[in-house]
Design a protein around this motif. Structure first.
Motif, mmCIF file in Angstrom:
data_model
loop_
_atom_site.group_PDB
_atom_site.id
_atom_site.type_symbol
_atom_site.label_atom_id
_atom_site.label_comp_id
_atom_site.label_asym_id
_atom_site.label_seq_id
_atom_site.Cartn_x
_atom_site.Cartn_y
_atom_site.Cartn_z
ATOM 1 N N UNK A 93 0.841 -1.208 0.000
ATOM 2 C CA UNK A 93 0.000 0.000 0.000
ATOM 3 C C UNK A 93 0.871 1.251 0.000
ATOM 4 N N UNK A 94 1.899 1.246 0.831
ATOM 5 C CA UNK A 94 2.792 2.410 0.915
ATOM 6 C C UNK A 94 3.537 2.624 -0.399
ATOM 7 N N UNK A 95 4.034 1.542 -0.989
ATOM 8 C CA UNK A 95 4.740 1.657 -2.274
ATOM 9 C C UNK A 95 3.785 2.145 -3.363
ATOM 10 N N UNK A 96 2.547 1.619 -3.358
ATOM 11 C CA UNK A 96 1.549 2.006 -4.362
ATOM 12 C C UNK A 96 1.265 3.505 -4.308
ATOM 13 N N UNK A 97 0.994 4.034 -3.110
ATOM 14 C CA UNK A 97 0.685 5.459 -3.003
ATOM 15 C C UNK A 97 1.906 6.315 -3.336
ATOM 16 N N UNK A 98 3.079 5.814 -3.033
ATOM 17 C CA UNK A 98 4.290 6.543 -3.398
ATOM 18 C C UNK A 98 4.452 6.636 -4.907
ATOM 19 N N UNK A 99 4.178 5.530 -5.608
ATOM 20 C CA UNK A 99 4.288 5.523 -7.073
ATOM 21 C C UNK A 99 3.227 6.420 -7.701
ATOM 22 N N UNK A 100 1.980 6.322 -7.212
ATOM 23 C CA UNK A 100 0.896 7.156 -7.749
ATOM 24 C C UNK A 100 1.208 8.635 -7.561
ATOM 25 N N UNK A 101 1.660 8.993 -6.361
ATOM 26 C CA UNK A 101 1.980 10.396 -6.088
ATOM 27 C C UNK A 101 3.138 10.867 -6.962
ATOM 28 N N UNK A 102 4.141 10.012 -7.122
ATOM 29 C CA UNK A 102 5.279 10.362 -7.965
ATOM 30 C C UNK A 102 4.867 10.581 -9.407
ATOM 31 N N UNK A 103 3.994 9.705 -9.926
ATOM 32 C CA UNK A 103 3.511 9.868 -11.299
ATOM 33 C C UNK A 103 2.727 11.162 -11.472
ATOM 34 N N UNK A 104 1.864 11.467 -10.501
ATOM 35 C CA UNK A 104 1.040 12.672 -10.605
ATOM 36 C C UNK A 104 1.897 13.935 -10.679
ATOM 37 N N UNK A 105 2.887 14.030 -9.810
ATOM 38 C CA UNK A 105 3.720 15.235 -9.813
ATOM 39 C C UNK A 105 4.608 15.292 -11.050
ATOM 40 N N UNK A 106 5.052 14.148 -11.526
ATOM 41 C CA UNK A 106 5.857 14.132 -12.745
ATOM 42 C C UNK A 106 5.017 14.548 -13.952
ATOM 43 N N UNK A 107 3.766 14.061 -14.011
ATOM 44 C CA UNK A 107 2.854 14.450 -15.103
ATOM 45 C C UNK A 107 2.568 15.946 -15.045
ATOM 46 N N UNK A 108 2.353 16.460 -13.827
ATOM 47 C CA UNK A 108 2.051 17.882 -13.658
ATOM 48 C C UNK A 108 3.195 18.754 -14.169
ATOM 49 N N UNK A 109 4.415 18.407 -13.796
ATOM 50 C CA UNK A 109 5.573 19.194 -14.234
ATOM 51 C C UNK A 109 5.745 19.093 -15.747
#
Length: 649
Positions: A405-421
């Motif tokens: 669960x922790x790894x999943x939310x970390x990956x999702x959050x990382x993708x979101x911020x990378x997409x935003x930038x």
């Protein structure tokens, strides 16, 4: 040395005696058979140079009483243990020369076991000699002996219980109840090859008995140390953690089982061994190697606290020595508490994950390796991934769930911020930093495995800075995560797919390697770890197969580049060769030529390159044409319908 009397074996034949006397130069003041020797006729001004068997020498020493006569030793066929214990030269003439050159004869300590004199050593159980190579003048003989010793390490070993009662440096009585494979005791460290290798501090008259206690916690550690010392011996190497050292004036060894031992090579059995020093002070000249050795005050104990005691001792005595070490209850408690905490999704974890991915994304767009490295330092991925590895190893469902669960939310959050930038950055260039993360191969898998080992090892050792190992894991995860977000932002699914494949590859490699590392370090029995390891290994192999193909493709590309770069062909010199794609094979090259080429030459150049690599190609070519003092670049692009289209810059 003056007033030397040569004492010889009473069984020596007259012819042999005459030969020995002939070899003594200068001559002794007298020579006498041991059977005719009367100690009362000699005083502390005299020296008895003895060529006797071990047994006769013991009789001689025991007959001294309070007589202070000096003793020196000459080699004898049956003087085996005394010659080893006191470092006596095996060459008769050289040993006699050392006696002549000695200005004085020192007082030495002499060990006794259950009131029986020991010249060399006491070995209880298995000798530490299996871990150390002995010197041999013949290379092949020495190699054969080492291989034999190595083979003896690969066997079933059962430790035995021992209670060791001794006096420390403050003369206080201490007791160690442990499980050990063997114990080695000597009076002088320099007299024994094993002690010489690891203990340098010892004296001829330090009033101490020196013990090494072999108490391995796994066969793996025993074999590892044995390999190092049998084939790469280094004097002064430190003791392994499973070997304890004691220096004491007196020690008693007892056991609930019969103690099997060998004193000066003679085997025996006892329920108790009392080891101390002979009270009478004896002046005996040792060999030059022992006499010249530097003597300093050494430690009373080394690794004594690391010997297995308590519950660990009972576990080791219960069955044969395991292949891998079992971690102690304290190590389990501390590590599991930390891993369970790291498996939780916390606000700190999410904030650091977002920041590290943002920094990595900016660094990737800027093609800046230092900025990407900075992002790795912030990334908090190590904690949940190592927790996942331990959960998989020990089949801990809750730990696996929380970690995923922790790894999943970390990956999702990382993708979101990378997409935003990516969406607000007006750049769409596949630079070197991005390209490096979309074509994974076996080298990337190797990085993942090494990172997993580093992470697990760092977590199991308190003294290691976990941040450093965290960087190693972040190297494998944060950049591909950011590149995957860039791929989504560009709607370039080949970039996204390549980066996600690398991310999955690294995640699988890290988890598998960390799990195996924890297994080797003893944090789970194999029967419990088997299922988790098989699943991890299956995923690892499934990923490794396509990566192997990718690696093979990279090798083929490199082979083509190596074959063409710097190659002289009829139309010029090939430089800066690059493989644009493999199927169909498309090359980009720079051709240096001293003449202007026509369109008819281009097809010939293509044919010449195809002839070199034995396969058809598509060609992109840049021409460097030398024309006196000036030069111009010609970029050649495409080949269509048999016509080359040229663009001159």
């Amino acid at each position: 040395m003056k007033n030397i009397t040569f004492v010889y074996d009473p069984e020596t034949e007259q012819e042999k005696l005459e030969e020995l006397l002939e070899r003594l130069d200068p001559k002794p003041v007298e020579h006498i058979s041991f059977s005719d020797l009367k100690i009362s006729n000699y005083s502390e001004r005299d020296c008895l140079a003895c060529s006797l068997s071990d047994e006769h020498l013991k009789d001689l020493i025991q007959s001294l009483g309070e007589n202070k006569v000096k003793l020196a030793l000459l080699p004898h066929p049956q003087m085996i243990e005394a010659r080893k214990g006191y470092g006596i030269n095996s060459n008769f003439e050289k040993a006699w020369e050392e006696i002549q050159l000695a200005e004085e004869i020192p007082v030495i300590d002499m060990m006794q076991v259950n009131e029986k004199m020991a010249f060399n050593s006491l070995v209880v159980g298995t000798s530490l000699g299996i871990l150390y190579s002995s010197s041999s003048s013949n290379f092949f003989e020495g190699l054969k002996q080492r291989l034999k010793q190595l083979g003896s390490l690969f066997r079933r070993v059962k430790l035995k219980p021992y209670t060791i009662t001794y006096k420390n440096g403050s003369d206080e009585e201490k007791v160690i109840e442990t499980a050990a494979m063997g114990i080695l005791a000597v009076a002088h460290c320099e007299s024994n090859i094993i002690f010489r290798r690891v203990i340098q501090e010892s004296g001829l008259e330090d009033g101490r008995v020196h013990l090494l206690i072999l108490a391995p916690k796994s066969l793996f550690s025993l074999i590892q140390f044995g390999l190092q010392n049998l084939f790469f011996p280094v004097k002064g190497s430190t003791l392994p953690s499973f070997v304890g050292y004691l220096s004491t004036s007196e020690v008693v060894i007892t056991s609930s089982e019969t103690i099997q031992f060998a004193m000066d090579g003679k085997e025996g059995e006892e329920k108790e061994l009392h080891i101390n020093l002979v009270e009478e002070k004896i002046k005996l000249l040792p060999g030059a190697s022992i006499l010249e050795a530097e003597k300093t005050d050494g430690p009373d104990e080394i690794n004594a606290r690391l010997l297995p005691t308590g519950r660990l001792k009972e576990e080791l005595l219960h069955s044969y020595l395991p292949w891998v070490r079992h971690a102690t209850a304290e190590e389990f408690k501390e590590l599991f508490s930390l891993l369970r905490q790291n498996a939780q999704t916390s606000s700190t974890y999410l904030v650091l994950m977002a920041l590290s991915t943002m920094i990595a994304t900016f660094g990737l767009f800027g093609d800046s390796a230092p900025v990407v490295i900075g992002a790795m330092i912030l990334a908090p991925l190590m904690g949940p991934i190592i927790s996942l590895a331990m959960g998989a190893l020990r089949q801990d469902a809750l730990l696996i769930k929380n970690s995923l669960i922790t790894i999943f939310w970390g990956i999702i959050l990382g993708l979101l911020f990378s997409i935003l930038i990516t969406s607000i950055t007006p750049l769409e260039i596949l630079n070197d930093q991005i390209l490096a993360r979309i074509r994974p191969n076996l080298l990337d898998l190797g990085i993942a495995v090494a990172s997993g080992i580093a992470g697990a090892y760092a977590y199991s050792k308190e003294e290691i800075n976990k941040t450093l190992a965290g960087v190693a894991i972040s190297v494998a995860l944060v950049p591909p995560l950011a590149v995957a977000g860039i791929g989504i932002g560009w709607l370039d699914w080949s970039v996204f797919g390549g980066a996600m494949l690398l991310l999955g590859t690294n995640l699988a490699g890290i988890v598998m390697a960390a799990s195996i590392t924890f297994l080797v370090l003893g944090f789970s029995p194999f029967r419990l770890a088997k299922r988790g390891l098989m699943i991890s290994l299956g995923i690892f192999i499934a990923i490794a197969l396509p990566l192997g193909l990718s690696f093979n493709k990279m090798v083929d590309e490199n082979s083509i580049i190596q074959e063409l770069a710097g190659k002289e062909i009829p139309h010029g010199l090939l430089r800066e060769v690059k493989v644009v794609q493999m199927n169909p094979l498309r090359l980009s090259v720079t051709l240096l030529s001293d003449k202007v080429l026509t369109e008819n030459d281009f097809e010939e150049i293509k044919s010449e390159i195809e002839e070199e690599i034995k396969q058809p190609i598509e060609l992109e070519m840049t021409l460097g044409i030398s024309m006196g003092e000036s030069a111009r670049k010609v970029k050649q692009e495409g080949f269509k319908d048999g016509i080359w289209k040229s663009i001159f810059n």
